[in-house]
Design a protein around this motif. Sequence first.
Motif, PDB file in Angstrom:
ATOM      1  N   ARG A  60      36.080  37.169  41.845  1.00 39.13           N
ATOM      2  CA  ARG A  60      36.999  37.291  42.968  1.00 39.13           C
ATOM      3  C   ARG A  60      37.961  36.102  42.966  1.00 39.13           C
ATOM      4  O   ARG A  60      37.749  35.132  42.241  1.00 39.13           O
ATOM      5  CB  ARG A  60      36.252  37.378  44.297  1.00 39.13           C
ATOM      6  N   GLN A 101      40.522  41.388  54.391  1.00 44.29           N
ATOM      7  CA  GLN A 101      40.791  40.505  53.260  1.00 44.29           C
ATOM      8  C   GLN A 101      42.116  39.751  53.411  1.00 44.29           C
ATOM      9  O   GLN A 101      42.463  38.949  52.548  1.00 44.29           O
ATOM     10  CB  GLN A 101      40.836  41.321  51.956  1.00 44.29           C
ATOM     11  N   ARG A 136      42.238  37.582  49.950  1.00 44.81           N
ATOM     12  CA  ARG A 136      41.005  37.517  49.170  1.00 44.81           C
ATOM     13  C   ARG A 136      40.916  38.761  48.298  1.00 44.81           C
ATOM     14  O   ARG A 136      40.843  39.882  48.810  1.00 44.81           O
ATOM     15  CB  ARG A 136      39.791  37.393  50.103  1.00 44.81           C
ATOM     16  N   THR A 138      39.095  41.011  45.432  1.00 43.13           N
ATOM     17  CA  THR A 138      37.787  41.294  44.842  1.00 43.13           C
ATOM     18  C   THR A 138      37.901  42.077  43.539  1.00 43.13           C
ATOM     19  O   THR A 138      36.884  42.320  42.884  1.00 43.13           O
ATOM     20  CB  THR A 138      36.914  42.080  45.843  1.00 43.13           C
ATOM     21  N   SER A 166      30.970  35.331  43.475  1.00 43.13           N
ATOM     22  CA  SER A 166      30.138  35.738  44.606  1.00 43.13           C
ATOM     23  C   SER A 166      28.731  35.160  44.496  1.00 43.13           C
ATOM     24  O   SER A 166      27.966  35.208  45.452  1.00 43.13           O
ATOM     25  CB  SER A 166      30.064  37.271  44.665  1.00 43.13           C
TER      26      SER A 166
END
Length: 253
Positions: A60, A101, A136, A138, A166
């Motif tokens: 991420r 996010q 953010r 992912t 993560s």
Amino acid sequence: MKGAMKTPLKAPMKNLLLGTLLASFSAGALAQATGFPPPPERPRFVSVSGDGEVSAVPDRARLQLGVTQLSADVATAEAEVNKVVRTYLAEAKKLGAKDEQITTTGVSIQPEYVWDEKERRNQLTGYRVSRDIELRITSLDKLGAFLLAATKSGVNQVQPPQLESSKAKELENQALAAAAKDAQAKASLLASTLGVKLGGVRSIAENGSSPPVPMVKAMAMRAEAADGNAQMGISTGEIRVRASVNAEFDLAP
């Protein structure tokens, strides 16, 4: 002649003889002779430091973006900035970003001045309005697409992506365990080199783990590439986590 006259010993000579006599006793005999316990033996130990490092592929990223606009009218500057932010949010959601996010709460309004030499004072020239966008991500395969969409939408402040994992806590623990093993190996090496036996650990203290260090690898840019990562020449590489400890180990007699 009758018996020779005995000359009494002077005080310094008495002290010297007494010191020589006491020095000839063992610690146990000295304790019995004087009634005092023997001095404690000085602890024998070795102090070392240990370092550990682990690496992992990031999964991420965190993007720090910004929009800034200068205008004579604060409302105009604010409207232009908000338009860019709305445009980029729409593009980001097309790429799969969810509301949770995205953070766009950072807003700044600063007056801008220039020095007027004739008037000998600052003159207001306008207002600079800025907004921050934090995203953010992912799906790292879309990292380049998010960056391209930002510049296309009018975002004019882009920080380098912060790559993350993560499993950050797990990586920190692995690095710390590796640091402890490194400290034990160093202590064992020192003990065996000096011909003594390594005992148990007396103390160990963590110096802390360093933040993950991204190791970004470059890719050859391909203009015909369909995805943003290849188009921008982005390869996420790996991140490294480091830890260190200080430890003391007993040396067996």
